[in-house]
Design a protein around this motif. Structure first.
Motif, PDB file in Angstrom:
ATOM      1  N   TYR A  67       0.829  -1.204   0.000  1.00  0.00           N
ATOM      2  CA  TYR A  67       0.000   0.000   0.000  1.00  0.00           C
ATOM      3  C   TYR A  67       0.867   1.259   0.000  1.00  0.00           C
ATOM      4  O   TYR A  67       0.611   2.214  -0.753  1.00  0.00           O
ATOM      5  CB  TYR A  67      -0.921   0.006   1.222  1.00  0.00           C
ATOM      6  CG  TYR A  67      -2.309  -0.529   0.956  1.00  0.00           C
ATOM      7  CD1 TYR A  67      -3.363   0.328   0.644  1.00  0.00           C
ATOM      8  CD2 TYR A  67      -2.570  -1.888   1.016  1.00  0.00           C
ATOM      9  CE1 TYR A  67      -4.643  -0.146   0.403  1.00  0.00           C
ATOM     10  CE2 TYR A  67      -3.846  -2.388   0.778  1.00  0.00           C
ATOM     11  CZ  TYR A  67      -4.878  -1.520   0.471  1.00  0.00           C
ATOM     12  OH  TYR A  67      -6.139  -1.998   0.229  1.00  0.00           O
ATOM     13  N   ASP A  71       1.048   4.127  -2.794  1.00  0.00           N
ATOM     14  CA  ASP A  71       0.772   5.511  -2.399  1.00  0.00           C
ATOM     15  C   ASP A  71       1.918   6.427  -2.809  1.00  0.00           C
ATOM     16  O   ASP A  71       1.699   7.575  -3.236  1.00  0.00           O
ATOM     17  CB  ASP A  71       0.554   5.608  -0.888  1.00  0.00           C
ATOM     18  CG  ASP A  71      -0.814   5.094  -0.461  1.00  0.00           C
ATOM     19  OD1 ASP A  71      -1.698   4.949  -1.334  1.00  0.00           O
ATOM     20  OD2 ASP A  71      -0.989   4.827   0.755  1.00  0.00           O
ATOM     21  N   LYS A  80      -3.006   6.735  -9.814  1.00  0.00           N
ATOM     22  CA  LYS A  80      -2.535   5.353  -9.657  1.00  0.00           C
ATOM     23  C   LYS A  80      -2.508   4.692 -11.031  1.00  0.00           C
ATOM     24  O   LYS A  80      -3.529   4.616 -11.710  1.00  0.00           O
ATOM     25  CB  LYS A  80      -3.455   4.553  -8.728  1.00  0.00           C
ATOM     26  CG  LYS A  80      -2.959   3.117  -8.483  1.00  0.00           C
ATOM     27  CD  LYS A  80      -3.875   2.352  -7.550  1.00  0.00           C
ATOM     28  CE  LYS A  80      -5.144   1.914  -8.232  1.00  0.00           C
ATOM     29  NZ  LYS A  80      -4.906   0.883  -9.291  1.00  0.00           N
ATOM     30  N   ILE A 124      -6.863  -2.578  -4.303  1.00  0.00           N
ATOM     31  CA  ILE A 124      -6.213  -1.551  -5.125  1.00  0.00           C
ATOM     32  C   ILE A 124      -5.569  -2.137  -6.385  1.00  0.00           C
ATOM     33  O   ILE A 124      -4.803  -1.472  -7.075  1.00  0.00           O
ATOM     34  CB  ILE A 124      -5.164  -0.759  -4.303  1.00  0.00           C
ATOM     35  CG1 ILE A 124      -4.166  -1.703  -3.626  1.00  0.00           C
ATOM     36  CG2 ILE A 124      -5.849   0.133  -3.288  1.00  0.00           C
ATOM     37  CD1 ILE A 124      -3.014  -0.974  -2.944  1.00  0.00           C
TER      38      ILE A 124
END
Length: 243
Positions: A67, A71, A80, A124
């Motif tokens: 993550y 990020d 992204k 994600i």
């Protein structure tokens, strides 16, 4: 086109420092950046895995470093990138998928390792992909395969656009045989039709050879191939001969 790669083993990707992909990088046609997931762990020992809840063999990659790595990339790019996780659970990578991906501007590859990654990372991930029904030690080699396959479809990577149009799988068929000089080698001659200079006959021979080789070696591909009436008649003829 941009490719970013999240991996535990960035040293594996020196493969892109040679051959066609290196030339494409030098021409700024493709941009490949490799990031070490360990750089984003909060563990002082750079540990990125832990035992799975519920027990079981092996270790699982933790969600936190992944993550935080994504990020970080979002903070650099302002968005992204389309994120692909290499996984046996993913859809099988084929030539039509390569064509689909070649139209994108930016792809991020997430290379799993050990017994996989924390399922919460899937929130994600945009896509999961597999290069076949077999098990590898990690997602690095599949990532190399996909980047190589996709890159060569991008304008300017190969010397001529035609270089890939007649290759295996471009029309769901395997490629016809190729020959070069000399005309005869160890008693084996180049087929006369290829020396004839008659382009229509050469095209016909090549098409028939593609059909024949595909029928003999990968008949499953014929289901998705675009076949003319003549193609179907030719396949039926060679089918009868083989019985």
């Amino acid at each position: 086109m941009k490719f970013d790669i999240l991996t535990l083993f960035p040293e594996m990707f020196t493969v892109f420092e040679s051959s066609i992909i290196k030339r494409a990088k030098d021409k700024n046609i493709v941009d490949i950046k490799v990031h070490d997931i360990r750089d984003f762990t909060t563990n002082k020992h750079r540990k990125v895995d832990d035992y799975p809840y519920g027990g079981g063999a092996g270790m699982v990659m933790q969600a936190q470093p992944i993550y935080d790595a994504i990020d970080h990339l979002k903070s650099i790019y302002g968005y992204k990138p389309y994120t692909i996780y290499l996984s046996p659970r993913g859809r099988v990578f084929k030539q039509e998928v390569a064509k689909e991906l070649s139209t994108m501007n930016h792809i991020l590859f997430l290379c799993g390792h050990y017994e996989g990654i924390d399922e919460r990372v899937m929130d994600i991930v945009d896509d999961q992909m597999s290069i076949g029904d077999f098990v590898l030690t990690g997602g690095e080699i599949p990532t190399m395969v996909i980047i190589d396959s996709v890159s060569r479809l991008i304008d300017g990577v190969l010397s001529k656009n035609e270089s890939y149009e007649d290759e295996s799988f471009s029309d769901s068929l395997l490629e016809y045989p190729q020959y070069t000089r000399p005309e005869e080698f160890r008693g084996k001659r180049v087929p006369d039709v290829l020396l004839s200079g008659h382009h229509a006959k050469i095209d016909k021979w090549r098409r028939e050879m593609s059909l024949k080789i595909t029928y003999e070696r990968r008949p499953d591909l014929l289901k998705s191939a675009s076949l003319s009436k003549k193609d179907i008649e030719y396949i039926k003829a060679i089918s009868k001969k083989s019985k």
